[in-house]
Write a protein that holds these residues in place. Structure first.
Motif, PDB file in Angstrom:
ATOM      1  N   LEU A 148      -3.948   1.078  -8.528  1.00  0.00           N
ATOM      2  CA  LEU A 148      -2.622   0.634  -8.140  1.00  0.00           C
ATOM      3  C   LEU A 148      -2.678  -0.398  -7.023  1.00  0.00           C
ATOM      4  N   HIS A 149      -3.699  -0.287  -6.191  1.00  0.00           N
ATOM      5  CA  HIS A 149      -3.897  -1.168  -5.034  1.00  0.00           C
ATOM      6  C   HIS A 149      -5.387  -1.142  -4.746  1.00  0.00           C
ATOM      7  N   SER A 150      -5.866  -2.048  -3.941  1.00  0.00           N
ATOM      8  CA  SER A 150      -7.302  -2.054  -3.670  1.00  0.00           C
ATOM      9  C   SER A 150      -7.767  -0.763  -3.013  1.00  0.00           C
ATOM     10  N   ASP A 151      -6.865  -0.056  -2.319  1.00  0.00           N
ATOM     11  CA  ASP A 151      -7.214   1.197  -1.647  1.00  0.00           C
ATOM     12  C   ASP A 151      -6.650   2.437  -2.333  1.00  0.00           C
ATOM     13  N   VAL A 152      -5.772   2.268  -3.318  1.00  0.00           N
ATOM     14  CA  VAL A 152      -5.073   3.409  -3.921  1.00  0.00           C
ATOM     15  C   VAL A 152      -5.385   3.485  -5.409  1.00  0.00           C
TER      16      VAL A 152
ATOM     17  N   ARG B 247      -2.721  -2.740 -18.627  1.00  0.00           N
ATOM     18  CA  ARG B 247      -3.842  -2.035 -19.265  1.00  0.00           C
ATOM     19  C   ARG B 247      -5.162  -2.328 -18.563  1.00  0.00           C
ATOM     20  N   ARG B 248      -5.291  -3.492 -17.918  1.00  0.00           N
ATOM     21  CA  ARG B 248      -6.539  -3.848 -17.239  1.00  0.00           C
ATOM     22  C   ARG B 248      -6.753  -3.041 -15.962  1.00  0.00           C
ATOM     23  N   ASP B 249      -5.701  -2.395 -15.475  1.00  0.00           N
ATOM     24  CA  ASP B 249      -5.827  -1.558 -14.283  1.00  0.00           C
ATOM     25  C   ASP B 249      -6.157  -0.109 -14.632  1.00  0.00           C
TER      26      ASP B 249
ATOM     27  N   ARG C 219       0.837  -1.206   0.000  1.00  0.00           N
ATOM     28  CA  ARG C 219       0.000   0.000   0.000  1.00  0.00           C
ATOM     29  C   ARG C 219       0.871   1.254   0.000  1.00  0.00           C
ATOM     30  N   ASN C 220       1.947   1.262   0.789  1.00  0.00           N
ATOM     31  CA  ASN C 220       2.852   2.413   0.815  1.00  0.00           C
ATOM     32  C   ASN C 220       3.535   2.603  -0.534  1.00  0.00           C
ATOM     33  N   ASP C 221       3.963   1.505  -1.160  1.00  0.00           N
ATOM     34  CA  ASP C 221       4.580   1.599  -2.484  1.00  0.00           C
ATOM     35  C   ASP C 221       3.592   2.153  -3.504  1.00  0.00           C
ATOM     36  N   ALA C 222       2.340   1.716  -3.422  1.00  0.00           N
ATOM     37  CA  ALA C 222       1.313   2.205  -4.340  1.00  0.00           C
ATOM     38  C   ALA C 222       1.057   3.696  -4.120  1.00  0.00           C
ATOM     39  N   ALA C 223       1.081   4.140  -2.876  1.00  0.00           N
ATOM     40  CA  ALA C 223       0.860   5.560  -2.588  1.00  0.00           C
ATOM     41  C   ALA C 223       2.000   6.406  -3.155  1.00  0.00           C
TER      42      ALA C 223
END
Length: 152
Positions: A132-136, A111-113, A62-66
Motif C-alpha cells: 500500500l505504501h513503501s512502509d505499509v 494488480r502490480r501491488d 502513510r496514515n491513509d495506507a495504515a
C-alpha cells in the motif's frame, strides 16, 4: 558558490540538498543542465517550505495506507475458478483476479501491488500481500471457490 540541487547528482548530493560547489562547476554545468539552482535566500526559503509540504504529504499518505491496511485485513477475497479432478483448478489464480475480487468489495488496488507467495492451483484459503505504501504492507486472505459458488 551555494546551489540547491534540483535532481540527485552523483558524488554531490540528493534532490533538495543545499551544497557548496566551485563557481565554474555551478555556472557552467549544474545550472545550465538544470541540475541545480542558485541558492538565494528566497530560493532557500522556498525549498524549505516545499520540503515541509512533502514531508506532511508523505506522512498523510502513510496514515491513509495504515487505515486501509486495517480495513483490508478484515476481509476475505473470494475468487471463482474452474475446477477439475481432485479440486485442482485449471490454470492458476492471478493477481488480476485478486484485484477484481477486491474491486467487487469496493477497494481499488492495482494488480502490480499484489503478490501471491505460492501458485494457487487447488481450492482453499491462501494469503496474499498488498503493498500500500513503501512502509505499509497488508496481508489478506484469498478464498478460492468452485465456479458458480461465489458468495455461498
Amino acid at each position: 558558490m551555494k546551489v540547491i540541487l534540483l535532481e540527485n547528482v552523483n558524488h554531490l548530493g540528493l534532490e533538495g540538498d543545499i551544497v557548496t560547489v566551485r563557481s565554474g562547476y555551478g555556472r557552467n554545468w549544474l545550472i545550465p543542465q538544470r541540475l541545480a539552482a542558485l541558492a538565494t535566500p528566497g530560493a532557500i526559503r522556498a525549498q524549505e517550505d516545499q520540503a515541509r509540504q512533502q514531508a506532511r504529504r508523505r506522512a498523510q499518505e502513510r496514515n491513509d495506507a495504515a487505515l486501509l491496511k486495517t480495513e483490508l485485513e478484515k476481509i476475505i477475497v473470494e475468487v471463482e475458478a474452474k475446477v477439475g479432478d481432485q479440486n485442482r483448478i485449471f490454470g492458476t489464480v492471478t493477481t488480476q483476479q485478486v484485484a477484481l475480487g477486491l474491486a467487487v468489495q469496493g477497494f481499488s488496488i492495482d494488480r502490480r501491488d499484489i503478490t501471491v507467495p505460492d501458485e494457487i492451483r487447488v481450492l482453499g484459503e491462501y494469503s496474499a500481500n498488498i503493498k500500500l505504501h513503501s512502509d505499509v504492507h497488508a496481508h489478506i486472505k484469498v478464498q478460492v471457490v468452485p465456479e458458480g459458488q461465489l458468495g455461498q
